[in-house]
Design an enzyme around this catalytic site. Structure first.
Site: not given
Length: 473
Positions: A247, A281
């Protein structure tokens, strides 16, 4: 905080000549404790324990695993205020967000507890007297590496699904924000997960990752962090053909169409942009606004950015805390300066606040050239880019221009356009008329340079399992 120790094979380890590093409070820049670094011997012991722990934990029945994980979730809820305070002290985000992050970890673990009982195989149709059965088995010991921006959630995403699948785990939270991750692992052990199956280590990141991934004991690596580090870990994993979930970074576009509810979009996305000082993110970054509503959106965005209250995360009135480190401030100065040199308009902010701690103004840039670094590299800070766009085709083209594809956002009232965006925008997660891109029962992950594999949801458990086909004649 108290000094942070290692948790290996159920035993707390510190001192005895082990190296340590300071942990800083980003609101003051001062050291508030130390984190213990694992020795090579500690890591070897953790690997040996993980091998033992896998054999024991995978043999624990689904009902029992579910009960233990449910109990751990209850302990995390009980300890949420304490864990949240540790997050705020070490990472800086407002205390309300920190406690909410901790509660989300408990929710995720509760969902995973249910998934323990929903690991289904299937039987394939064959002629009478023969059969093919597909089973799913835990992949083996999992090594997880978590970033500092969500000190609790990143850790839970590394270990929750793995434990539900029947894997043992070794997790390395960030050394900059160690306490929350350690507290989660401790809650799991307190609830009954064997100490060999849930372990927590710290150290020099590259040294720890090379040592753990160099061992045949580890069968999967899972990582949250930058694309550059993710590529490095993926190469290490490839040497032994270990399964990986990555990720990685993003540069989320926000497509704002003229037919949308502009005020709702502004209220939602400005708060989303400056959440955790933009150190997210999936943070909305490039606002691609259809030309007829650009001025209204721009003016409303600046008005709301000016109203964001910046301060110590422990203050209940704070909406945005400090950045997590001095290097974040340096990064903002460089990116904003470069954007201005390429002709960008600085509408608000752009400066550090004070000289104590790592505070930065909420910042708004407009008409930013594609040549500017900030249009091509994830800023990971409290800066928004607002650019006018000619229409849908140009907006989708810009949204897909970069090699990143974690999250994307869109605001439109046109049902047909929603379907087109769902099909054409290259992202692992797309939010339409909402700011949320994650839920405990939905997959969380990206495409392209934003990584591969999923966490959360059923997918977060299945990513820690391997299929086996049994053919019977």
């Amino acid at each position: 905080m108290t000094d942070t120790h290692l948790l290996i094979a159920g035993e707390t380890l510190s001192g005895d000549g082990r190296d340590t590093a300071d942990v800083l409070d980003p609101a003051t820049g001062e050291a508030i404790g130390q984190v213990t670094h694992a020795t090579t011997g500690d890591l070897d012991r953790a690997l040996e324990a993980a091998a033992r722990g896998f054999k024991a934990w995978r043999g624990t029945g689904a009902d029992q695993r579910a009960a233990i994980l449910t109990k751990a979730a209850a302990l995390i809820r009980e300890r949420a205020n304490e864990i949240g305070a540790a997050i705020t002290r070490e990472q800086g985000k407002p205390i309300k967000e920190a406690v909410g992050e901790t509660i989300y970890c408990a929710m995720l673990l509760e969902f995973y507890a249910g998934e323990c009982k929903r690991i289904y195989g299937r039987t394939l149709v064959r002629p009478a007297g023969s059969r093919v059965e597909v089973q799913y088995h835990p992949v083996g010991p999992v090594a997880g590496f978590a970033a500092w921006n969500f000190p609790a959630l990143n850790v839970m995403r590394k270990i929750g699904g793995a434990l539900a699948a029947g894997c043992s785990t070794i997790v390395k939270p960030s050394e900059e924000t160690p306490s929350a991750g350690l507290a989660l692992v401790q809650a799991l052990v307190d609830a009954g997960v064997p100490g060999d199956a849930a372990q927590c280590v710290f150290g020099v990141p590259d040294e720890v990752s090379r040592h753990l991934l160099g061992s045949p004991v580890i069968r999967k690596v899972t990582f949250t962090g930058s694309t550059a580090v993710g590529k490095h870990l993926a190469r290490l994993a490839a040497d032994d053909l270990k399964i990986a979930t990555m990720e990685l970074g993003g540069h989320a576009p926000v497509l704002v169409f003229a037919d949308s509810d502009i005020d709702k979009a502004l209220d939602t996305m400005v708060a989303n942009k400056y959440r955790n000082a933009g150190q997210v993110c999936v943070s909305p970054t490039r606002f691609l606004v259809e030309e007829p509503v650009f001025e209204k959106f721009r003016d409303g965005f600046v008005e709301r950015a000016k109203a964001v209250t910046v301060g110590n995360g422990m203050d209940k009135d704070t909406a945005m805390g400090p950045m997590a480190s001095a290097r974040g401030l340096e990064r903002m100065e460089s990116l904003i300066g470069d954007a201005k040199s390429h002709g960008a308009n600085l509408l608000f902010g752009g400066e550090r606040i004070g000289n104590q701690g790592f505070f930065h103004q909420p910042t708004v840039l407009s008409e930013v050239s594609q040549e500017a670094e900030i249009m091509n590299e994830e800023p990971f800070g409290p800066v928004a880019i607002l650019n006018p766009m000619a229409g849908e085709d140009a907006m989708i083209e810009e949204a897909n221009r970069l090699p990143y594809g974690l999250a994307a956002y869109a605001w439109t009232s046109d049902p047909a356009r929603r379907r087109r965006l769902a099909a054409e925008v290259e992202a692992g997660m797309l939010a339409i008329d909402t700011g949320g891109v994650s839920a405990v029962d939905a997959p969380f992950g990206g495409v392209k340079w934003s990584g591969y594999g999923s966490e959360d949801g059923r997918e977060g458990v299945m990513a820690c399992m391997v299929p086996k086909a049994i053919h019977e004649g």
